[in-house]
Design an enzyme around this catalytic site. Structure first.
Site: not given
Lengths: 294, 380, 294, 380
Positions: A17-20, A98, A164, A214, A251
């Site tokens: 139900t969140g935006r994302e 994230e 992508y 990476e 170190h």
């Protein structure tokens, strides 16, 4: 064929139900993913995009038979969300969130991997990852579905948009993909290259694998130890070759990393494992084609 | 987040780690006053969150308050690895019998925290790690169990500390671990841990890095954060929610996604250019954020050109285009800007940029080649 | 034959330089146990009763090949001692120490049992137990060696002296024992009846098993579920039949125990599993003899 | 260790559990004063660490300070299950809309802590457990992970709490768990957790048991311990390091090892006797402790005879004999004592007892039969 997810995968969205959560649920549904349930505590009994919402993952699984979840909940609730997925007996959990503290992920990933001892358990992809797509079958996460074309190449990457870029170039080159997975950019991940490569090796439809690494960590080096045992060609790319060594890590960081983690070390490890490593992304489709010919 | 030595020591002291008496000050007279109150020889140390300050002359012994004033005067204001020293820590000098190393950090490959102890502490510990790694004893911490007492004993005995120092070293290590966990550190280090000639242990240097992602649950550390931001441009970028790292070159770089931005840096370098920064606008950026990003990059006077490299997924290319145009309205832009937009809404985005001075590019390689040529050529 | 320990077992004593540790090391050596090492932090490099002492269990194992340990360290150090034994890769740890907080043991037993997932790992006997003796071969712990006679009966018990009483009567009756184990009297134990019975079932020399239970918990009930699958007879005894129900445990205790835990429930469960349950200790040898005849 | 309701509430309040305003007092006037200060109807509750006090008349409502004085006067000094009420808790009465149950304890079979929640809280929760166990939702806590937030939600939703109460119930449960863990409890319970008519949650009763074995690391709880010892004989025995439980009969029983002592109790009962106590001298007892044990047992005036049952392992029979003789010298013993000694140094032990009034026995059964006959006969 594909790995990890396919047409049959029954997906549950944690934080639907969140935006994302809502936006990407829509995208996943549009791609044809079987989103069977959502979870938002306190919203049980409602629906979002016609998907039934439950208060707990356990209840959602009981009612809908969901077997994979994708997490869109905020940073501070995400570790608990992964543990809830684990407890509910899901076999796959994809954590998009994230910014999760590293100490939380050390704990969570430990318990997730413990569940895998002796087979079974749950596989975690991420956190801080774009998710995965099995071309034409199922999309879990936030990768744009339009760049993926059904084909012969498995893609596994620590990046998001760079993936992508490369997937798009593979599709445009007519090679196409089986499954594309972003394993995430965080220091502690649920699944590493070395966890994913054997799945591509076992997938009959995948003919070659593109590994996009990476700087930082030693997952690429660990993958290079496994690759010589594979029958399928792997093509590599490492971003961050020109990145400065970064500000001082103390170190302890230097002692632990012991020279691994630089782009140079990774390229070298992959090259020694027989992997052609592309200098620029645009070289990748050519290298794949070459590997498939030989 | 890197914090200063004196801040790390404040944290450690709260967990029971013995530290030398002393105080951090910002001027030479105050340094003399601290030395007078301590009534003993002192060490005056530059507070900068980078290594190598000893070799740079940022750490000096002073036998008297006058000497303390003198050396503090020398150190304050000096520049160490580009950072101006604004504070010195003045503290009691220890009588050193032996120097140990204690460290806790994340071992990514093992997916665990690792505790390290060595009897060969001091400035050369990395040399020791490279040449005689067996001199650094390590134990890995089970995330379910936590650091067990037996592991502390194990690592201290294995490191070959003087036998009489083991008991108090184990207390040190427990306190260090408690501080590490409770503050969401990614690194906690005491180097050297000094065994004094009178047989006690004291932390004469300390280093703690805090996980930025965990700062939300440590509001008490916010004050430290402020002081740890040495670069005003970086500080501004972070305040605006941008991932930003300043570099040495003259080509400003903006993209979405860390991997893509790093690759863009690589391409610019391959094309013979020198990136001025790393800037990731993240996923789903709105026009406003894009404009902010451009503003931050252009605030660096070295920048002679900017490259936008956007692969639209959640991020929409038209939003990025709007942001660039908005920034162009706000600022007077005098350097060339090459824009590569592809993915979600790329048509709309490119359309918006048509008829402006912005230079479009098709691929990442072309974009890199173009901006480097323009910067080299000195004109758009 | 015997279970868990025999002539080859190489025993390490954790807390060897303490009063109890030294006394019982002497007794174990006198019984013929191969005590190969002791551990007391800070006393590494010395010897006690001619046994070399080390600072850590790991070091002791490296130097002596010890594969079992017995713990005589005080209450507050005992949980850590068990974890140290586990970490050092021992296959058996016997914790004599009593008075360990229950929350500590929940944690420690969890990690010990986790090590057993998929086979291997460490077995923990105790805490708060007298240890075990494989008759004539090896004694670990504090049981008096003189009451044990080599014979046909396996003994497993939650008690200490009551076990001696019963073992003595078995020996005097000429039945003798294979291995006698006191699993301990605490609410949370490393090994339960249900863990030990299969070992006796698999031991060719053991012909019958005496199980000595007591009120509280449900280990006897759990054993009763396994016993019908055994080929060997089990004879039971439950102490505390006349004990008052005890002061109130709060609702939670009553809800969790759900009627299990009384002597009556245990006798009933064992009887239903075909186990003859002795009314007094003196009946036990007769019941064993009878079971061996039929 | 069982502690009083008001003490449990003091602990819970430290962890953020809302409890009614109130105070524990020892006399009726003070009760009235508390009621006056609260300015609302109050509940006056006997502070005894046993259940069933409600049915025994130990909990009463009072609308005014005068009523509070009156009911406190009735409750103070009353005896509940043999325990004299010395304190009452006077606290604000809650307006009850619903009563829930929250509990955490050790599930021995699962080897884990278990959290239990029910929407059917109140005095009949055990009835609920027996007849409709599905109304009590449970989750078990992984010892490595601890209680996870999702488990709290799971158990609250599964228990069917009113939806608007779930969010605050989860905070309650977290606080209860924190209190449980931090205090080494074996039980922590809120029953009822009251949903008030104004929609807030409050713990109107609370129960915490502390693990005696963990008291060494909770010195702050020592004061509670003192007050929790209601039986002076038990208190004295525990001070002397003896495991002691008072029973109702007249045969004093002393042995080494809990299992052996319990079996001895069983044998005495089988022989027709009634044990007066359970007393375990533990392993390796010296003469002094044995003498203390006999003294404690004889301090119970009901005791008409004593049975010693010792199986020597670490405990040496001669030490036990010496202890009995020492006690006999210190006290004038007027009841028969049967002694069964076997195991380590039994010959030496028996030899020491020869020629005294102590009555030897060969086996546990014989010893039990003998002491019961003597107590029944009324003479040695």
């Amino acid at each position: 064929m594909s790995i990890l997810i396919n047409r049959e995968t029954r997906v549950l969205v944690q934080g639907i139900t969140g935006r994302e959560g809502t936006f990407h649920t829509q995208q996943m549904l549009a791609y044809g993913t079987r989103v069977v349930a959502g979870v938002t505590p306190g919203k049980g009994g409602t629906t979002t995009l016609d998907v039934p919402v439950f208060d707990t993952v356990a209840e959602a699984v009981r009612q809908t038979g969901a077997n994979a979840s994708v997490i869109f909940v905020p940073q501070r609730f995400a570790p608990d969300a992964v543990l809830e997925a684990l407890d509910a007996g899901l076999s796959l959990c994809v954590c998009i969130t994230e910014g999760i503290p590293i100490q939380e992920m050390i704990r969570v990933v430990h318990f997730v991997r413990q569940s895998q001892v002796g087979g079974g358990g749950m596989r975690l992809i991420g956190p801080n990852c774009p998710g995965l797509i099995s071309a034409g079958e199922c999309k879990i996460g936030i990768m744009p579905g339009n760049i993926v074309q059904r084909g012969r190449v498995g893609v596994v990457s620590r990046s998001g948009t760079l993936t992508y870029e490369i997937v798009d170039s593979l599709s445009r080159a007519g090679l196409g993909e089986t499954t594309c997975i972003g394993i995430g950019g965080d220091p502690i991940l649920g699944s590493t290259f070395a966890d994913i490569l054997p799945l591509f090796e076992a997938d009959p439809e995948t003919e070659a694998v593109v590994l996009i690494g990476e700087i930082g960590g030693s997952d690429e080096e660990a993958a290079a130890e496994y690759i010589p045992r594979m029958t399928k060609p792997v093509i590599g790319f490492i971003s961050g070759r020109t990145a400065p060594p970064g500000k001082r890590m103390g170190h302890a960081g230097a002692i632990v990393s012991g020279g691994r983690g630089t782009a140079q070390a990774k390229v070298e490890a992959l090259t020694n494992a027989g992997v052609p490593v592309a200098d620029t992304t645009s070289e990748i489709p050519g290298l794949v084609r070459q590997a498939l010919r030989s | 987040m890197k914090i200063h030595e004196y801040q790390a020591k404040q944290i450690l002291a709260r967990y029971g780690v013995p530290i030398p008496r002393g105080e951090a000050v910002t001027d030479a007279d105050a340094a003399a006053e601290v030395a007078r109150q301590l009534g003993s020889p002192v060490v005056v140390k530059a507070q900068v969150p980078v290594g190598g300050r000893g070799k740079a002359g940022g750490v000096k012994l002073a036998r008297t308050p006058d000497e303390a004033r003198a050396v503090a005067g020398q150190i304050l204001g000096m520049s160490i690895k580009g950072i101006v020293v604004r504070k010195v820590l003045v503290e009691e000098a220890a009588q050193i019998a032996a120097e140990y190393y204690l460290g806790i950090t994340v071992d990514r490959a093992a997916r665990r925290n690792v505790v390290m102890v060595s009897a060969a502490g001091g400035m050369e510990i990395e040399e020791v790690a490279a040449t005689t790694p067996e001199k650094i004893a390590r134990v890995w911490i089970d995330p379910g169990i936590g650091l067990a007492d037996f592991q502390i004993r194990q690592v201290c005995y294995a490191a070959g500390l003087e036998r009489e120092a083991v008991a108090s070293a184990t207390r040190f290590l427990r306190a260090l671990y408690d501080a590490y966990v409770a503050n969401d550190a990614g690194l906690a280090e005491i180097n050297p841990l000094v065994l004094t000639t009178s047989g006690s242990l004291i932390a004469t240097d300390a280093k703690i890095d805090i996980d930025d992602n965990a700062l939300y649950r440590h509001p008490e550390l916010a004050a430290y954060k402020e002081e740890s931001e040495d670069d005003p441009v970086e500080a501004e970028a972070h305040r605006r929610g941008l991932q930003f790292v300043r570099l040495e070159g003259d080509v400003g770089i903006i993209g979405n996604g860390a991997g893509l931005v790093m690759s863009t840096l690589d391409e610019v370098k391959r094309a013979g250019g020198a990136p001025a920064n790393f800037l990731d606008i993240g996923g789903g950026a709105k026009a406003d954020l894009v404009a902010n990003a451009l503003e931050v990059v252009l605030s660096n006077e070295r920048v002679k050109g900017v490259l936008f490299n956007i692969f639209g997924g959640i991020t929409r290319c038209d939003e990025v285009a709007k942001g660039i145009l908005e920034a162009a309205r706000r600022l007077s832009i005098r350097v060339p800007i090459v824009v590569r937009l592809t993915g979600t809404n790329e048509q709309e985005g490119r359309a918006l940029l048509q008829g402006t001075k912005l230079i479009p590019a098709e691929t990442m390689e072309q974009a890199a080649a173009r901006i480097v040529a323009l910067v080299r050529g000195g004109a758009a």
